[in-house]
Design an enzyme around this catalytic site. Structure first.
Site, PDB file in Angstrom:
ATOM      1  N   GLY A 197      46.614  40.243  51.999  1.00 57.52           N
ATOM      2  CA  GLY A 197      46.550  38.798  51.771  1.00 57.52           C
ATOM      3  C   GLY A 197      45.128  38.279  51.709  1.00 57.52           C
TER       4      GLY A 197
ATOM      5  N   LEU B  82      44.103  36.486  49.313  1.00 59.92           N
ATOM      6  CA  LEU B  82      43.918  37.057  47.974  1.00 59.92           C
ATOM      7  C   LEU B  82      42.737  36.435  47.238  1.00 59.92           C
ATOM      8  CD1 LEU B  82      47.639  37.306  46.794  1.00 59.92           C
ATOM      9  CD2 LEU B  82      46.244  38.999  48.010  1.00 59.92           C
TER      10      LEU B  82
ATOM     11  N   HIS C 257      42.018  41.299  44.237  1.00 63.33           N
ATOM     12  CA  HIS C 257      43.463  41.548  44.351  1.00 63.33           C
ATOM     13  C   HIS C 257      44.174  41.169  43.053  1.00 63.33           C
ATOM     14  CE1 HIS C 257      42.419  40.537  48.700  1.00 63.33           C
ATOM     15  NE2 HIS C 257      42.932  41.750  48.820  1.00 63.33           N
TER      16      HIS C 257
ATOM     17  N   GLY D   1      42.306  49.334  44.620  1.00 57.11           N
ATOM     18  CA  GLY D   1      40.990  48.964  44.104  1.00 57.11           C
ATOM     19  C   GLY D   1      39.956  50.047  44.375  1.00 57.11           C
TER      20      GLY D   1
ATOM     21  N   GLN E 212      39.732  55.031  50.543  1.00 59.02           N
ATOM     22  CA  GLN E 212      41.168  54.754  50.722  1.00 59.02           C
ATOM     23  C   GLN E 212      41.969  55.259  49.520  1.00 59.02           C
ATOM     24  OE1 GLN E 212      42.983  50.973  52.375  1.00 59.02           O
ATOM     25  NE2 GLN E 212      43.048  50.507  50.191  1.00 59.02           N
TER      26      GLN E 212
ATOM     27  N   VAL F 131      35.956  44.276  41.459  1.00 62.69           N
ATOM     28  CA  VAL F 131      35.585  42.959  40.940  1.00 62.69           C
ATOM     29  C   VAL F 131      34.451  42.404  41.804  1.00 62.69           C
ATOM     30  CG1 VAL F 131      36.380  40.607  40.467  1.00 62.69           C
ATOM     31  CG2 VAL F 131      37.907  42.558  40.069  1.00 62.69           C
TER      32      VAL F 131
ATOM     33  N   SER G 182      37.924  40.020  51.304  1.00 67.10           N
ATOM     34  CA  SER G 182      38.441  38.956  52.168  1.00 67.10           C
ATOM     35  C   SER G 182      37.464  38.690  53.308  1.00 67.10           C
ATOM     36  CB  SER G 182      39.803  39.347  52.729  1.00 67.10           C
ATOM     37  OG  SER G 182      40.680  39.682  51.679  1.00 67.10           O
TER      38      SER G 182
HETATM   39  P1  AMP Z   1      43.082  44.539  51.138  1.00 68.67           P
HETATM   40  O1  AMP Z   1      43.826  43.253  51.074  1.00 68.67           O
HETATM   41  O2  AMP Z   1      41.658  44.382  51.551  1.00 68.67           O
HETATM   42  O3  AMP Z   1      43.822  45.608  51.895  1.00 68.67           O
HETATM   43  O4  AMP Z   1      43.001  45.064  49.646  1.00 68.67           O
HETATM   44  C1  AMP Z   1      44.169  45.291  48.894  1.00 68.67           C
HETATM   45  C2  AMP Z   1      43.803  46.026  47.640  1.00 68.67           C
HETATM   46  O5  AMP Z   1      42.887  45.249  46.879  1.00 68.67           O
HETATM   47  C3  AMP Z   1      43.121  47.364  47.931  1.00 68.67           C
HETATM   48  O6  AMP Z   1      43.614  48.349  47.034  1.00 68.67           O
HETATM   49  C4  AMP Z   1      41.678  47.047  47.667  1.00 68.67           C
HETATM   50  O7  AMP Z   1      40.923  48.183  47.269  1.00 68.67           O
HETATM   51  C5  AMP Z   1      41.781  46.054  46.534  1.00 68.67           C
HETATM   52  N1  AMP Z   1      40.560  45.265  46.452  1.00 68.67           N
HETATM   53  C6  AMP Z   1      39.943  44.589  47.449  1.00 68.67           C
HETATM   54  N2  AMP Z   1      38.795  44.023  47.012  1.00 68.67           N
HETATM   55  C7  AMP Z   1      38.674  44.363  45.701  1.00 68.67           C
HETATM   56  C8  AMP Z   1      37.715  44.096  44.681  1.00 68.67           C
HETATM   57  N3  AMP Z   1      36.618  43.366  44.918  1.00 68.67           N
HETATM   58  N4  AMP Z   1      37.923  44.609  43.454  1.00 68.67           N
HETATM   59  C9  AMP Z   1      39.023  45.351  43.190  1.00 68.67           C
HETATM   60  N5  AMP Z   1      39.976  45.637  44.107  1.00 68.67           N
HETATM   61  C10 AMP Z   1      39.808  45.150  45.338  1.00 68.67           C
END
Ligand code: AMP
Length: 287
Positions: free
Chosen positions: A37, A39, A43, A153, A159, A182, A192
């Site tokens: 979340g 977002l 995301h 991501g 991860q 991004v 986040s």
């Molecule tokens: P999180 O909510 O931090 O667990 O992230 C959820 C997904 O979003 C994960 O697969 C992250 O790698 C991806 N994600 C987080 N930040 C970015 C970003 N800046 N660019 C691309 N994907 C992202």
């Protein structure tokens, strides 16, 4: 497909199954984006790819307690379900799964999914137990949603490697897609956790992406010795007294083992503390 209605939200495993059963029966290709979340566009880029490539898009929003260490930011991690649903509205998301902690970890829960090897370096070393939490919750989510494809991501590069390893080792019937990081215009990777930064800290946080760009430039200009590359990156960190470097590494993309000479594609990894906020970033570089 674009719609401005809020996506349907369910809280229980049973409701997920009930929602997705008819879609699966019709042979729809189900795509899944797991998130915690708060977002942002990072995301949403995963959601966009999922909506483009799949018939149905499922997003989970769950701040997973088991992937946070005892002194980490689980309690203060940003939670904003209403705003998140609004952010998802334009993408025609078919289902949002936002379970309570007790739904995912009911009393008596006692199973873990553990990947060795690639979890023992970098983030794994700095955050003991983190990847056990990640792989356990991702395995559970995969079993609950049973997606054909799942989107991660590049931002959390290790991860993505760990999840791929788990999928391969356990023969999970899901395709893993990794989407580009991004960034803000000035290079800061969206996260986040950027919400924790003061304006001054946000400026200092640019050292992560700048050090990665420097490594990329050096490699593209022919530098092959990682010791030299890392030393130059370190100099940028030394100019930021309020940033505490955790690690810098140039690694082989699959094993995540450090390389001494850049001979093929590498991923440059970094993690650092900016005040109380721990940030990570990485860049894939092809010589
Ligand atoms: P999180 O909510 O931090 O667990 O992230 C959820 C997904 O979003 C994960 O697969 C992250 O790698 C991806 N994600 C987080 N930040 C970015 C970003 N800046 N660019 C691309 N994907 C992202």
């Amino acid at each position: 497909m674009a719609s401005s209605d809020l996506p349907p939200v369910v809280r229980t495993v049973q409701e997920v199954r009930r929602h997705l059963e008819p879609l699966r029966a019709e042979g729809e290709r189900i795509g899944f984006v797991p998130t915690m979340g708060a977002l942002h566009q990072g995301h949403l880029s995963l959601v966009e790819a999922c909506a483009r490539e799949c018939d149905a898009t499922v997003v989970s929003i769950f701040v997973n307690p088991t992937q946070f260490g005892p002194h980490e930011d689980y309690d203060k991690y940003p939670r904003s379900l209403e705003k998140d649903l609004e952010a998802l509205a334009p993408w025609g998301v078919d289902l949002v799964f936002a379970p309570a902690v007790e739904e995912m970890y009911p009393p008596g829960f006692q199973t873990q999914v553990l990947v060795s090897g690639v979890t023992e370096l970098w983030e794994g070393r700095s955050r003991p137990g983190h990847f056990a939490g990640v792989t356990t919750v991702v395995a559970k989510l995969f079993h609950i949603v049973q997606p054909h494809v799942a989107y991660f991501g590049h931002k959390d590069y290790q991860q993505s490697v760990v999840v791929r390893q788990m999928v391969r080792d356990l023969n999970l019937p899901v395709e893993i897609r990794v989407c580009p990081t991004v960034r803000e215009e000035d290079g800061l990777a969206l996260s986040s956790r950027n919400a924790y930064l003061s304006p001054e800290q946000r400026q200092q946080a640019l050292v992560l992406s700048r050090s990665l760009r420097l490594a990329e430039q050096m490699i593209q200009q022919g530098q092959r010795r990682t010791e030299t590359i890392l030393a130059e990156m370190k100099k940028l960190y030394d100019q930021q007294p309020d940033v505490r470097l955790d690690y810098l590494a140039v690694v082989e993309p699959d094993s995540l083992l450090p390389v001494e000479e850049v001979a093929g594609p590498v991923v440059v990894l970094t993690a650092a503390w900016v005040g109380q906020t721990r940030l990570i970033d990485n860049l894939r570089v092809e010589p």
